[in-house]
Design an enzyme around this catalytic site. Structure first.
Site, PDB file in Angstrom:
ATOM      1  N   LYS A 116     -10.493 -76.300   6.613  1.00 45.92           N
ATOM      2  CA  LYS A 116      -9.332 -76.496   5.737  1.00 45.92           C
ATOM      3  C   LYS A 116      -8.296 -77.475   6.278  1.00 45.92           C
ATOM      4  O   LYS A 116      -7.719 -78.249   5.522  1.00 45.92           O
ATOM      5  CB  LYS A 116      -8.681 -75.159   5.405  1.00 45.92           C
ATOM      6  CG  LYS A 116      -9.603 -74.313   4.554  1.00 45.92           C
ATOM      7  CD  LYS A 116      -8.961 -73.019   4.129  1.00 45.92           C
ATOM      8  CE  LYS A 116     -10.070 -72.089   3.680  1.00 45.92           C
ATOM      9  NZ  LYS A 116      -9.766 -71.296   2.531  1.00 45.92           N
ATOM     10  N   GLY A 165     -11.432 -65.368   0.605  1.00 42.93           N
ATOM     11  CA  GLY A 165     -10.147 -64.718   0.360  1.00 42.93           C
ATOM     12  C   GLY A 165      -9.625 -63.923   1.557  1.00 42.93           C
ATOM     13  O   GLY A 165      -8.655 -63.179   1.437  1.00 42.93           O
ATOM     14  N   GLU A 275     -11.145 -77.491  -5.224  1.00 48.29           N
ATOM     15  CA  GLU A 275     -10.368 -76.450  -5.907  1.00 48.29           C
ATOM     16  C   GLU A 275      -8.872 -76.727  -5.820  1.00 48.29           C
ATOM     17  O   GLU A 275      -8.373 -77.107  -4.759  1.00 48.29           O
ATOM     18  CB  GLU A 275     -10.657 -75.083  -5.277  1.00 48.29           C
ATOM     19  CG  GLU A 275     -12.089 -74.635  -5.429  1.00 48.29           C
ATOM     20  CD  GLU A 275     -12.311 -73.181  -5.026  1.00 48.29           C
ATOM     21  OE1 GLU A 275     -13.191 -72.550  -5.604  1.00 48.29           O
ATOM     22  OE2 GLU A 275     -11.595 -72.685  -4.121  1.00 48.29           O
ATOM     23  N   GLU A 288      -8.967 -76.008  -1.453  1.00 45.25           N
ATOM     24  CA  GLU A 288     -10.060 -76.224  -0.504  1.00 45.25           C
ATOM     25  C   GLU A 288     -11.209 -76.903  -1.220  1.00 45.25           C
ATOM     26  O   GLU A 288     -11.181 -77.061  -2.435  1.00 45.25           O
ATOM     27  CB  GLU A 288     -10.540 -74.893   0.082  1.00 45.25           C
ATOM     28  CG  GLU A 288     -11.110 -73.958  -0.965  1.00 45.25           C
ATOM     29  CD  GLU A 288     -11.858 -72.767  -0.371  1.00 45.25           C
ATOM     30  OE1 GLU A 288     -12.226 -72.808   0.814  1.00 45.25           O
ATOM     31  OE2 GLU A 288     -12.092 -71.802  -1.113  1.00 45.25           O
ATOM     32  N   ARG A 292     -20.984 -77.001  -1.665  1.00 43.51           N
ATOM     33  CA  ARG A 292     -22.275 -76.465  -2.150  1.00 43.51           C
ATOM     34  C   ARG A 292     -22.218 -76.361  -3.665  1.00 43.51           C
ATOM     35  O   ARG A 292     -21.179 -76.577  -4.271  1.00 43.51           O
ATOM     36  CB  ARG A 292     -22.472 -75.067  -1.579  1.00 43.51           C
ATOM     37  CG  ARG A 292     -21.244 -74.210  -1.891  1.00 43.51           C
ATOM     38  CD  ARG A 292     -21.436 -72.753  -1.612  1.00 43.51           C
ATOM     39  NE  ARG A 292     -20.169 -72.039  -1.617  1.00 43.51           N
ATOM     40  CZ  ARG A 292     -19.534 -71.603  -2.695  1.00 43.51           C
ATOM     41  NH1 ARG A 292     -20.032 -71.820  -3.893  1.00 43.51           N
ATOM     42  NH2 ARG A 292     -18.383 -70.963  -2.606  1.00 43.51           N
ATOM     43  N   ARG A 338     -19.380 -63.463 -15.662  1.00 42.61           N
ATOM     44  CA  ARG A 338     -20.228 -62.949 -14.581  1.00 42.61           C
ATOM     45  C   ARG A 338     -20.472 -61.469 -14.854  1.00 42.61           C
ATOM     46  O   ARG A 338     -19.522 -60.680 -14.879  1.00 42.61           O
ATOM     47  CB  ARG A 338     -19.534 -63.094 -13.233  1.00 42.61           C
ATOM     48  CG  ARG A 338     -19.302 -64.522 -12.834  1.00 42.61           C
ATOM     49  CD  ARG A 338     -18.930 -64.567 -11.363  1.00 42.61           C
ATOM     50  NE  ARG A 338     -18.433 -65.877 -10.998  1.00 42.61           N
ATOM     51  CZ  ARG A 338     -18.236 -66.273  -9.743  1.00 42.61           C
ATOM     52  NH1 ARG A 338     -18.482 -65.429  -8.752  1.00 42.61           N
ATOM     53  NH2 ARG A 338     -17.786 -67.472  -9.480  1.00 42.61           N
TER      54      ARG A 338
HETATM   55  P1  ADP Z   1     -10.735 -68.774   0.505  1.00 44.66           P
HETATM   56  O1  ADP Z   1     -11.490 -69.862   1.167  1.00 44.66           O
HETATM   57  O2  ADP Z   1     -10.583 -67.572   1.390  1.00 44.66           O
HETATM   58  O3  ADP Z   1     -11.230 -68.448  -0.865  1.00 44.66           O
HETATM   59  P2  ADP Z   1      -8.511 -70.286  -0.699  1.00 44.66           P
HETATM   60  O4  ADP Z   1      -7.708 -71.279   0.038  1.00 44.66           O
HETATM   61  O5  ADP Z   1      -9.492 -70.813  -1.679  1.00 44.66           O
HETATM   62  O6  ADP Z   1      -9.214 -69.329   0.371  1.00 44.66           O
HETATM   63  O7  ADP Z   1      -7.528 -69.272  -1.417  1.00 44.66           O
HETATM   64  C1  ADP Z   1      -8.009 -68.122  -2.062  1.00 44.66           C
HETATM   65  C2  ADP Z   1      -6.987 -67.583  -3.052  1.00 44.66           C
HETATM   66  O8  ADP Z   1      -5.753 -67.257  -2.403  1.00 44.66           O
HETATM   67  C3  ADP Z   1      -6.590 -68.564  -4.130  1.00 44.66           C
HETATM   68  O9  ADP Z   1      -7.490 -68.548  -5.221  1.00 44.66           O
HETATM   69  C4  ADP Z   1      -5.199 -68.052  -4.522  1.00 44.66           C
HETATM   70  O10 ADP Z   1      -5.327 -66.934  -5.373  1.00 44.66           O
HETATM   71  C5  ADP Z   1      -4.624 -67.596  -3.199  1.00 44.66           C
HETATM   72  N1  ADP Z   1      -3.876 -68.682  -2.560  1.00 44.66           N
HETATM   73  C6  ADP Z   1      -4.297 -69.495  -1.563  1.00 44.66           C
HETATM   74  N2  ADP Z   1      -3.343 -70.396  -1.216  1.00 44.66           N
HETATM   75  C7  ADP Z   1      -2.291 -70.146  -2.013  1.00 44.66           C
HETATM   76  C8  ADP Z   1      -0.980 -70.735  -2.157  1.00 44.66           C
HETATM   77  N3  ADP Z   1      -0.566 -71.741  -1.387  1.00 44.66           N
HETATM   78  N4  ADP Z   1      -0.150 -70.227  -3.094  1.00 44.66           N
HETATM   79  C9  ADP Z   1      -0.555 -69.190  -3.876  1.00 44.66           C
HETATM   80  N5  ADP Z   1      -1.752 -68.603  -3.788  1.00 44.66           N
HETATM   81  C10 ADP Z   1      -2.616 -69.069  -2.882  1.00 44.66           C
END
Ligand code: ADP
Length: 447
Positions: A116, A165, A275, A288, A292, A338
């Protein structure tokens, strides 16, 4: 083109890859664990090889066993699908060392986008919109506080190597940030083997909008537009659709172009998803990159007519992407539900066991991607998804009506599934209006 591919996965995605290979005249070797030994899709493979017992670390996550199977079966390439080893740069590197093509990015490209902190830096350099936050990893408490004061609370602490998450902490003031930073670093080290954490602005109300991209080994990268995956529970997507409802198309196009630039900058080959979270004013912030093919890829296939799995195989074989960006057109609207073997009335408790009744929907614009047949036993070892119901129609409204109709035809028993929840959601007023935020479903379930 490849002569023979090993599929290092199970369930619906194994079947999905097999279908693409069959149409391309490529032989398939499917591996399985003893928990999947009676899975019906194995009969569709040219060869099936048992690689170990039910627990994933002894089978689907076991690299030496997968490589042995690949060598015994004399394959040219391995498709990792999603989950399991699909985002492991070490697996991509081992395949290369063994002279087996990994159908996905090189370990270098995966490193650039999968981590990240590294990804945010590449994104920034390529003018991809990102969250305000720390420049790279933060080490010290005082440094974290300084960043938070600059961007304003609330902030979120995230693990650079995080995923699924996990490893995130929201901090609403300085005291909370000070208590959480050290704990977050220790947790990240224990969970992901990498203690690096970073800080970014936390967005309270957001939609999840992601861009499907595709890169090849000739320096080309294209985008196949976006998907809205805001209907989530515990950070898990429940419904996905394309295109995203009620977004500014001009802004969306600029974000899609930025996503493709990022993929190109990383010398990336294969399918990738960038995303983003989108705020109420339609500002985008990158979350992120998933390096894949994703569960929800079919909604993009339905609106573009492009087979993403076939494309991933073609580019891995060294062929250039066979179309130009200007040829990618959005046709109609698509949505995916899903279907999980879980009981929505009992806190989404897993409902493993034998599926006696499996009556599936059909008709115009209805697609079911599933490995299930009547009599199939859902093994308790893996995730609970039993199928993906995808529908396509000319407009979003028609798509919602078609989904409601298809869900009504879908009868499964005696195990419990999320079908009744989906039926409720596609008729929900706020969802039908378009543009619910990522916490909508949890609020709905609570209220
Ligand atoms: P992972 O790789 O664990 O899925 P992500 O960076 O994709 O982590 O974040 C997962 C979820 O966490 C997001 O879909 C969102 O719901 C919440 N999230 C992550 N970063 C933020 C942010 N800066 N502000 C608000 N929600 C966030």
């Amino acid at each position: 083109m490849f002569r023979r591919i090993l599929i290092a996965n199970r369930g619906e995605i194994a079947l999905r890859i097999m279908r693409a290979c069959r149409e391309m005249g490529i032989e398939t070797v499917c591996v399985y664990s003893t928990a999947d030994r009676n899975a019906p899709y194995l009969r569709l493979a040219d060869r099936a090889i048992c690689i170990g017992p039910g627990p994933a670390r002894e089978s689907y996550l076991n690299i030496p066993r997968l490589i042995s199977a690949a060598e015994v079966a004399d394959v040219d390439a391995i498709h990792p699908g999603y989950g399991f080893l699909s985002e492991r740069a070490d697996f991509s590197a081992i395949c290369r060392d063994c002279k087996i093509e990994f159908i996905g990015p090189s370990p270098e490209a995966m490193g650039k986008l999968g981590d990240k902190v590294a990804c945010k830096q590449t994104a920034k350099a390529n003018k991809v919109p990102i969250f305000p936050g720390s420049d790279g990893a933060v080490e010290e408490e005082d440094e974290a506080v300084k960043v938070a004061e600059e961007i304003g609370y609330p902030v979120i602490i995230k693990a650079s190597a995080g995923g699924g998450g996990r490893g995130m902490r929201v901090c609403r003031n300085e005291a909370s940030l000070r208590t959480n930073i050290r704990a977050a670093q220790q947790e990240a080290l224990a969970a992901f083997g990498n203690g690096a954490v970073f800080i970014e602005k936390f967005l309270e109300h957001a939609r999840h909008v992601e861009v499907q991209c595709l890169g090849d080994k000739h320096g080309n990268a294209v985008y196949l537009w976006e998907r809205d995956c805001s209907m989530q529970r515990r950070h898990q997507k429940v419904i996905e659709e394309a295109p995203a409802p009620n977004v500014d198309r001009k802004k969306m196009q600029a974000v899609c172009e930025a996503a493709a630039r990022l993929v190109k900058a990383a010398d990336y080959s294969g399918a990738a998803t960038v995303e983003f979270l989108m705020d109420g004013a339609h500002n985008f912030y990158m979350l992120e990159v998933n390096t894949r093919v994703q569960v929800e890829h079919p909604v993009t296939e339905m609106i573009t007519g492009i087979d993403i799995v076939k494309m991933s195989i073609m580019v891995a074989a060294g062929m250039p992407i066979p179309f130009k960006q200007k040829d990618v057109e959005i046709r109609g609207h698509a949505m995916e539900c899903r279907i999980n073997a879980e009981d929505p009335d009992k806190g989404f408790m897993p409902s493993a066991g034998k599926i006696e009744q499996w009556e599936t929907p059909g008709g115009l614009g209805v697609r079911l991607d599933s490995h299930v047949v009547p009599g199939y036993v859902v093994p308790p070892n893996y995730d609970s998804m039993v199928g993906k119901l995808i529908v396509h129609a000319e407009t979003r409204e028609q798509c919602l009506d078609r989904m409601a109709r298809a869900l009504r035809e879908f009868r499964v028993g005696p195990i419990k599934t999320t079908i009744p929840l989906h039926s409720r959601l596609v008729q929900d007023g706020a969802f039908r209006t378009g543009g619910v935020d990522i916490h909508y479903l949890e609020r709905l379930l609570k209220g």
